[in-house]
Design an enzyme around this catalytic site. Structure first.
Site, short mmCIF file in Angstrom:
data_model
loop_
_atom_site.label_atom_id
_atom_site.label_comp_id
_atom_site.label_asym_id
_atom_site.label_seq_id
_atom_site.Cartn_x
_atom_site.Cartn_y
_atom_site.Cartn_z
CG HIS A 21 6.69 5.90 17.40
ND1 HIS A 21 6.85 7.19 17.83
CD2 HIS A 21 7.69 5.17 18.00
CE1 HIS A 21 7.90 7.24 18.65
NE2 HIS A 21 8.43 6.04 18.77
CG HIS A 49 9.06 2.98 25.23
ND1 HIS A 49 9.44 3.93 26.15
CD2 HIS A 49 9.27 3.53 24.01
CE1 HIS A 49 9.87 5.02 25.51
NE2 HIS A 49 9.78 4.80 24.20
CG ASP A 70 5.98 6.38 21.93
OD1 ASP A 70 4.74 6.54 22.04
OD2 ASP A 70 6.78 7.33 21.84
CG ASP A 71 9.49 2.52 20.61
OD1 ASP A 71 9.03 3.51 20.01
OD2 ASP A 71 10.58 2.52 21.20
CG HIS A 75 11.79 3.80 16.55
ND1 HIS A 75 12.87 4.45 17.05
CD2 HIS A 75 10.78 4.04 17.42
CE1 HIS A 75 12.55 5.05 18.18
NE2 HIS A 75 11.28 4.81 18.43
CE1 TYR A 94 15.52 7.29 19.41
CE2 TYR A 94 15.13 7.96 17.13
CZ TYR A 94 15.55 7.01 18.04
OH TYR A 94 15.99 5.79 17.60
NI NI Z 1 10.02 5.39 19.94
#
Ligand code: NI
Length: 264
Positions: free
Chosen positions: A124, A215, A73-74, A128, A165
């Site tokens: 995603h 991540h 993610d991210d 964020h 989250y």
């Molecule tokens: Ni995230």
């Protein structure tokens, strides 16, 4: 004496005869057995062909194959994501990346590389943000905006969603427009960025059908992910994308539904 010798000779002859009969019988038996094996062979071939046929009907299911999915993610973040892609390519591993729309803009080449190298790409949000308690306009500004951008970059539009989250509500499910992918192993790599701890936790919790959350914006997580790949490869795991994982288990992902794992 003569009689006794003759009797002895007769007995000897008899034993020899019995020996011949036994040898003949054994020879006959071996011939019959060989013939039996030959006639039995086509049946065995048919059985193998039947198994092969079954396998062809569900090519992704290899009995006993342990499958696991790495998800990140991210990202993308040029420095760390590029190093991760290099490491995954060296190991012949495909993963799934849930991207931040705002970071796609400046890293379009990295995102295209992911796609070209067989990785799966998901949404995603654009900035964020938590997707809960948003109105439809704000939701679209996060999810639909990211989807449109990725479609423009990649030329296709089949992206999964992972809410930041892991937070979602009924509106998120109704508006997602695609399956919602959560996870079953979370090393919380953002907490202490400790490669050794992350590797230990993931390897100890690894099981067939698991989805690992990491991540790719942290150098320590990239190191951990590649060590996890090496250790789980040694344990016989096959790494696959989220789509491949569920397809292998015969599960058709549905829009607006949530998925945590694909345990057998
Ligand atoms: Ni995230």
């Amino acid at each position: 004496m003569d009689l006794e010798r003759r009797r002895a000779d007769m007995n000897k002859f008899g034993r020899q005869q019995k020996g011949y009969v036994l040898a003949l019988a054994l020879l006959l038996l071996s011939v019959l057995t060989a013939a039996g094996l030959r006639t039995g062979h086509p049946a065995a071939v048919e059985a193998d062909a039947g198994l092969a046929g079954d396998t062809e009907e569900s090519p992704s299911v290899q009995t006993g194959q342990k499958l696991i999915a790495l998800t990140f993610d991210d990202g993308p973040r040029r420095s760390t994501t590029t190093r991760l892609l290099d490491g995954l390519a060296e190991r012949g591993v495909n993963a799934t990346f849930f991207l931040i729309g705002a970071q796609v803009e400046e890293n379009q080449d990295v995102v295209r590389r992911m796609d070209e190298e067989g990785h799966q790409i998901g949404l995603h949000t654009y900035d964020h943000v938590r997707l809960t308690d948003l109105n439809r306009t704000d939701f679209n500004a996060q999810v639909e905006k990211s989807r449109a951008l990725l479609k423009q970059v990649l030329g296709h539009n089949d992206f999964l969603l992972r809410p930041p989250y892991g937070m979602l509500d009924e509106s998120v499910k109704a508006w997602a427009g695609c399956p919602i992918i959560l996870w079953s192993i979370d090393p919380e790599d953002w907490k202490d960025m400790n490669t050794e701890r992350e590797v230990k936790l993931i390897v100890s919790e690894a099981q067939d059908g698991a989805i690992i959350l990491m991540h790719d914006i942290f150098p320590e997580s990239v190191d951990a992910a590649l060590q996890v790949v090496d250790q789980l490869h040694a344990q016989g795991y096959l790494f696959c994308t989220v789509d491949e994982l569920f397809a292998a288990r015969g599960i058709a992902l549905e829009s607006g539904e949530m998925y945590w794992n694909a345990y057998p």
